[in-house]
Design an enzyme around this catalytic site. Structure first.
Site, PDB file in Angstrom:
ATOM      1  N   ARG A 238      -3.853  74.445  10.525  1.00 48.11           N
ATOM      2  CA  ARG A 238      -3.921  75.469  11.822  1.00 48.11           C
ATOM      3  C   ARG A 238      -5.187  75.483  11.850  1.00 48.11           C
ATOM      4  O   ARG A 238      -6.001  75.852  10.955  1.00 48.11           O
ATOM      5  CB  ARG A 238      -3.131  76.321  11.691  1.00 48.11           C
ATOM      6  CG  ARG A 238      -1.701  76.110  12.004  1.00 48.11           C
ATOM      7  CD  ARG A 238      -1.417  76.032  13.567  1.00 48.11           C
ATOM      8  NE  ARG A 238      -0.022  75.967  13.793  1.00 48.11           N
ATOM      9  CZ  ARG A 238       0.691  74.768  13.986  1.00 48.11           C
ATOM     10  NH1 ARG A 238       0.026  73.694  13.749  1.00 48.11           N
ATOM     11  NH2 ARG A 238       1.902  74.818  14.516  1.00 48.11           N
ATOM     12  N   GLU A 267      -8.313  77.298  20.789  1.00 56.22           N
ATOM     13  CA  GLU A 267      -7.616  75.909  21.329  1.00 56.22           C
ATOM     14  C   GLU A 267      -7.412  76.380  22.842  1.00 56.22           C
ATOM     15  O   GLU A 267      -6.647  77.078  23.030  1.00 56.22           O
ATOM     16  CB  GLU A 267      -6.463  75.268  20.699  1.00 56.22           C
ATOM     17  CG  GLU A 267      -6.793  74.785  19.164  1.00 56.22           C
ATOM     18  CD  GLU A 267      -5.731  74.168  18.568  1.00 56.22           C
ATOM     19  OE1 GLU A 267      -4.753  73.997  19.224  1.00 56.22           O
ATOM     20  OE2 GLU A 267      -5.992  73.734  17.589  1.00 56.22           O
ATOM     21  N   HIS A 291      -5.581  68.140  18.672  1.00 56.90           N
ATOM     22  CA  HIS A 291      -3.989  68.829  18.258  1.00 56.90           C
ATOM     23  C   HIS A 291      -2.976  67.730  18.361  1.00 56.90           C
ATOM     24  O   HIS A 291      -1.861  68.196  18.932  1.00 56.90           O
ATOM     25  CB  HIS A 291      -3.736  70.059  18.494  1.00 56.90           C
ATOM     26  CG  HIS A 291      -3.013  70.909  17.579  1.00 56.90           C
ATOM     27  ND1 HIS A 291      -3.214  72.138  17.491  1.00 56.90           N
ATOM     28  CD2 HIS A 291      -1.975  70.573  16.821  1.00 56.90           C
ATOM     29  CE1 HIS A 291      -2.157  72.702  16.802  1.00 56.90           C
ATOM     30  NE2 HIS A 291      -1.641  71.641  16.190  1.00 56.90           N
TER      31      HIS A 291
END
Length: 326
Positions: A238, A267, A291
């Protein structure tokens, strides 16, 4: 009677994976920026969300009928844990559905970084075929066999990564912030180490921990300084687990052999991030992905099927959810 479910994931995502919700569920699909989102949430009995996206504040759920928030992935950091507990709303995820996809990503990224495949591609496009080929041979670039791979976080995903790297001939060491007895780790000869020792030992460091207060900036300036010269880092956990400024510093210094970055502190990442200001060889040693470490057609189908089955279990059959996180 059909059950009311609000889904904040586009219907097209499920259609591409060949997965449809059970006929017993009446599903409404809405975007996160829908101006009527709060009203839709209050009217629904279950909410289905992707693991990645903006935070969903606790007040959004107040005064409504939500019994279950089902995440179509593993991460639950979009939600306010205290608010969910206070409101008595169950939160469930789908652990392990992306295991194989993440393991593939880690192995592929490690190979790309260690063997400088993306770097070579860029050099050849710049007409440096002979000089860079000579440099790769002179530098004696490494494959995976015989290297030490350090896995930080030995949950279901971390174990799958460790097993995959072991199949390619790596020696496995691991550190888990929540120590656990793992017979599966013993089967592949994996050794548990304190984090500092793992960082000093490993040629490949792969991160697989959730973002919690105790894991934020888990890999910071001091930790980077402990890593072996030429080690490669794979960040598929993460954003926030790695201190990005420290990462940039150690890429620029040449100490870090490379880094694969799949998750970011924010993000989408800020275009002005120092990560994107890297130049020269430092820039060549980085692999950026958006991601998607756990995203394949196969993993998506697994995640979606299990998520819908859990919603049906709760709303239609009146059973407690599987994989309840809190």
């Amino acid at each position: 009677m059909p059950s009311d479910v609000l889904c904040l994931r586009p219907q097209a995502d499920f259609q591409r994976a060949g997965v449809v919700p059970p006929a017993s569920l009446a599903v409404s699909y809405r975007a996160i920026d829908d101006p009527q989102l709060a009203a839709h949430v209050r009217a629904a009995r279950a909410l289905v969300i992707p693991a990645v996206g903006p935070k969903l504040a606790g007040p959004l759920f107040e005064g409504g009928n939500i019994k279950l928030v089902q995440v179509t992935g593993a991460g639950v950091d979009r939600l306010d844990e205290a608010a969910m507990k206070k409101l008595g709303i169950a939160v469930a995820n789908v652990p392990g559905g992306s295991n194989n996809a993440v393991a593939e990503y880690v192995v592929a990224s490690a190979i790309v970084l260690l063997r400088r495949l993306a770097w070579a591609d860029a050099e050849i496009r710049d007409a440096n075929y002979l000089s860079f080929r000579g440099r790769m041979i002179a530098d004696n670039v490494s494959g995976l066999e015989g290297l030490t791979a350090g896995v930080v976080g030995l949950g279901t995903v971390g174990l799958a990564v460790a097993e995959a790297l072991h199949r390619f001939g790596c020696h496995i060491v691991y550190h888990d912030p929540a120590p656990r007895d793992s017979p599966a780790a013993g089967k592949i000869g994996a050794r548990a180490l304190p984090l500092d020792e793992l960082l000093r030992t490993a040629d490949i460091i792969s991160l697989h921990v959730p973002l919690l207060p105790q894991t934020r900036s888990l890999i910071g300036p001091r930790q980077f300084s402990l890593m072996k010269h030429g080690a490669v880092l794979i960040q598929a956990a993460r954003g926030g687990v790695v201190n990005e400024e420290a990462l940039v510093t150690h890429l620029n210094s040449g100490r870090l052999g490379g880094a694969a970055i799949d998750v970011y502190a924010t993000e989408p990442p800020d275009p002005d991030s120092p990560l994107f200001a890297l130049e020269g060889e430092a820039a060549r040693r980085v692999l950026f992905t958006p991601h998607i470490a756990g995203v394949t057609r196969q993993s998506s189908a697994t995640l979606f099927r299990e998520a819908w089955a859990n919603v049906e279990r709760v709303l239609v059959r009146g059973e407690p959810p599987l994989n309840r996180v809190y």
